[in-house]
Design a protein around this motif. Structure first.
Motif, short mmCIF file in Angstrom:
data_model
loop_
_atom_site.label_atom_id
_atom_site.label_comp_id
_atom_site.label_asym_id
_atom_site.label_seq_id
_atom_site.Cartn_x
_atom_site.Cartn_y
_atom_site.Cartn_z
N GLU A 153 4.52 10.78 7.47
CA GLU A 153 5.38 9.97 7.08
C GLU A 153 6.70 9.43 7.77
O GLU A 153 7.32 8.00 7.48
CB GLU A 153 5.80 9.77 5.38
CG GLU A 153 4.05 10.58 5.11
CD GLU A 153 3.50 9.61 4.14
OE1 GLU A 153 3.56 8.18 4.42
OE2 GLU A 153 2.20 9.66 3.58
N GLN A 166 7.12 2.99 -6.10
CA GLN A 166 7.81 3.55 -7.51
C GLN A 166 9.32 5.11 -7.39
O GLN A 166 9.71 4.54 -8.25
CB GLN A 166 7.00 3.67 -8.54
CG GLN A 166 6.22 5.51 -8.72
CD GLN A 166 4.83 5.34 -7.48
OE1 GLN A 166 4.75 4.17 -6.66
NE2 GLN A 166 3.79 5.87 -8.40
N ASN A 196 3.43 11.63 -6.40
CA ASN A 196 2.83 11.03 -5.24
C ASN A 196 2.68 11.62 -3.25
O ASN A 196 2.01 10.82 -3.10
CB ASN A 196 3.43 9.73 -5.40
CG ASN A 196 3.37 9.15 -6.83
OD1 ASN A 196 2.92 8.63 -6.79
ND2 ASN A 196 4.77 9.20 -7.38
N TYR A 197 3.06 12.71 -3.86
CA TYR A 197 2.81 13.23 -1.92
C TYR A 197 0.89 13.67 -1.81
O TYR A 197 0.91 14.22 -3.04
CB TYR A 197 3.77 14.49 -1.81
CG TYR A 197 3.56 14.49 -0.63
CD1 TYR A 197 3.92 14.26 0.71
CD2 TYR A 197 3.68 15.77 -0.21
CE1 TYR A 197 4.25 14.80 2.17
CE2 TYR A 197 3.06 16.43 1.85
CZ TYR A 197 3.39 15.32 2.52
OH TYR A 197 3.38 16.22 3.88
N CYS A 201 9.31 12.63 -8.50
CA CYS A 201 7.67 11.44 -8.51
C CYS A 201 7.92 11.64 -7.17
O CYS A 201 6.67 11.37 -6.72
CB CYS A 201 8.80 10.15 -8.39
SG CYS A 201 7.77 8.93 -7.83
N ASP A 206 0.90 -1.69 0.26
CA ASP A 206 -0.36 -0.22 -0.17
C ASP A 206 1.30 1.21 -0.01
O ASP A 206 0.01 2.00 0.60
CB ASP A 206 -1.08 -0.32 0.97
CG ASP A 206 -0.04 -0.48 2.53
OD1 ASP A 206 0.63 -0.20 2.69
OD2 ASP A 206 -0.48 0.35 3.74
N ASP A 207 1.99 1.33 -0.54
CA ASP A 207 3.27 2.16 -0.24
C ASP A 207 2.40 2.99 -1.94
O ASP A 207 3.49 2.18 -3.26
CB ASP A 207 4.15 1.82 -0.39
CG ASP A 207 5.57 2.99 -0.12
OD1 ASP A 207 5.01 3.81 -0.05
OD2 ASP A 207 6.36 2.19 -0.34
N ARG A 208 2.40 4.41 -1.49
CA ARG A 208 2.21 5.59 -2.97
C ARG A 208 3.57 5.46 -3.51
O ARG A 208 3.31 6.46 -4.36
CB ARG A 208 1.12 5.57 -2.67
CG ARG A 208 1.53 7.43 -1.48
CD ARG A 208 0.72 7.91 -1.73
NE ARG A 208 1.02 9.00 -0.57
CZ ARG A 208 0.36 9.49 0.50
NH1 ARG A 208 0.54 8.78 1.60
NH2 ARG A 208 0.90 10.71 0.94
N PHE A 209 4.19 5.44 -2.54
CA PHE A 209 5.76 6.08 -3.05
C PHE A 209 6.64 4.78 -3.85
O PHE A 209 7.83 4.83 -4.15
CB PHE A 209 6.21 6.59 -2.04
CG PHE A 209 6.09 7.89 -1.54
CD1 PHE A 209 5.36 8.99 -2.36
CD2 PHE A 209 5.00 7.94 -0.27
CE1 PHE A 209 4.92 10.34 -1.74
CE2 PHE A 209 4.49 8.09 0.28
CZ PHE A 209 4.15 10.24 -0.35
#
Length: 208
Positions: free
Chosen positions: A182, A36, A207-208, A203, A31-34
């Motif tokens: 975070e 990539q 995505n933040y 990036c 579930d880590d949106r970072f």
């Protein structure tokens, strides 16, 4: 020449105060949106890096971690009298932000925390950071305040030399990307180029 502790691509041991090894982890989670955006994959727990501090800004104001880490923040520990390592690292950090500025991408604050408050006054920090990037924030404080920040970030910092003014500081040389709520999102090693750092930061901003 100053010793700097290298960070491998797969693992890092950041030496803490007193030489205690602290191990970090940035292994991507489902579930880590970072996910990539990350390139570090190291063992342990990223939550070990960062925490409460009270320092003095380059304008003389007392600030806490909540004031400083109020968005994506690129945090580096060093000192202004550093003869070779810190200027290169901080110029790279500043150049990465400049590259983003050129694209109209805002959202990352460069931060420089001294490990040498004996010599790094707010005025000294202001002049130094202004040269690196106009938005770079310099932080100093009492020895006790700086020691607390160093401990929170598991930074190795050790004075070398007995002269009260003419001495060097051995220290770790990582740059941490922090965010409120975070914690540490990424750790950048010394070898990264400004272009690659800017690419990763873009990036994270997206995505933040």
């Amino acid at each position: 020449m100053m010793r700097v502790y290298a960070l491998s691509a797969l693992a890092v041991a950041v030496l803490g105060v007193g030489g205690t090894a602290a191990y970090l982890a940035l292994a991507p989670q489902e579930d880590d949106r970072f996910a990539q955006c990350r390139e570090s994959a190291v063992a342990g727990g990223a939550a070990q890096i960062g925490g409460p501090f009270t320092l003095v800004s380059e304008t003389g104001e007392t600030v806490t971690e909540a004031d400083v880490i109020d968005g994506l923040s690129l945090v580096y520990f060093g000192y202004t009298y550093c003869p070779d390592i810190c200027p290169v690292d901080l110029q790279r950090n500043g150049e990465a932000i400049h590259l983003m500025d050129d694209k109209g991408i805002d959202g990352v604050k460069p931060v420089f925390i001294t490990i040498d408050p004996n010599r790094d006054t707010p005025e000294q920090m202001a002049a130094y950071t202004d040269f690196m990037h106009p938005r770079m924030l310099g932080l100093t404080g009492s020895q006790e305040q700086v020691d607390a920040a160093v401990k929170a970030y598991r930074v190795f910092a050790q004075r070398r030399g007995d002269d009260p003014q003419d001495y060097l500081m051995d220290h770790s040389g990582f740059t941490y990307l922090m965010a409120p709520g975070e914690g540490m999102l990424e750790v950048f090693r010394r070898e990264i180029t400004p272009e690659k750092m800017a690419e990763q930061l873009e990036c994270f901003v997206a995505n933040y």
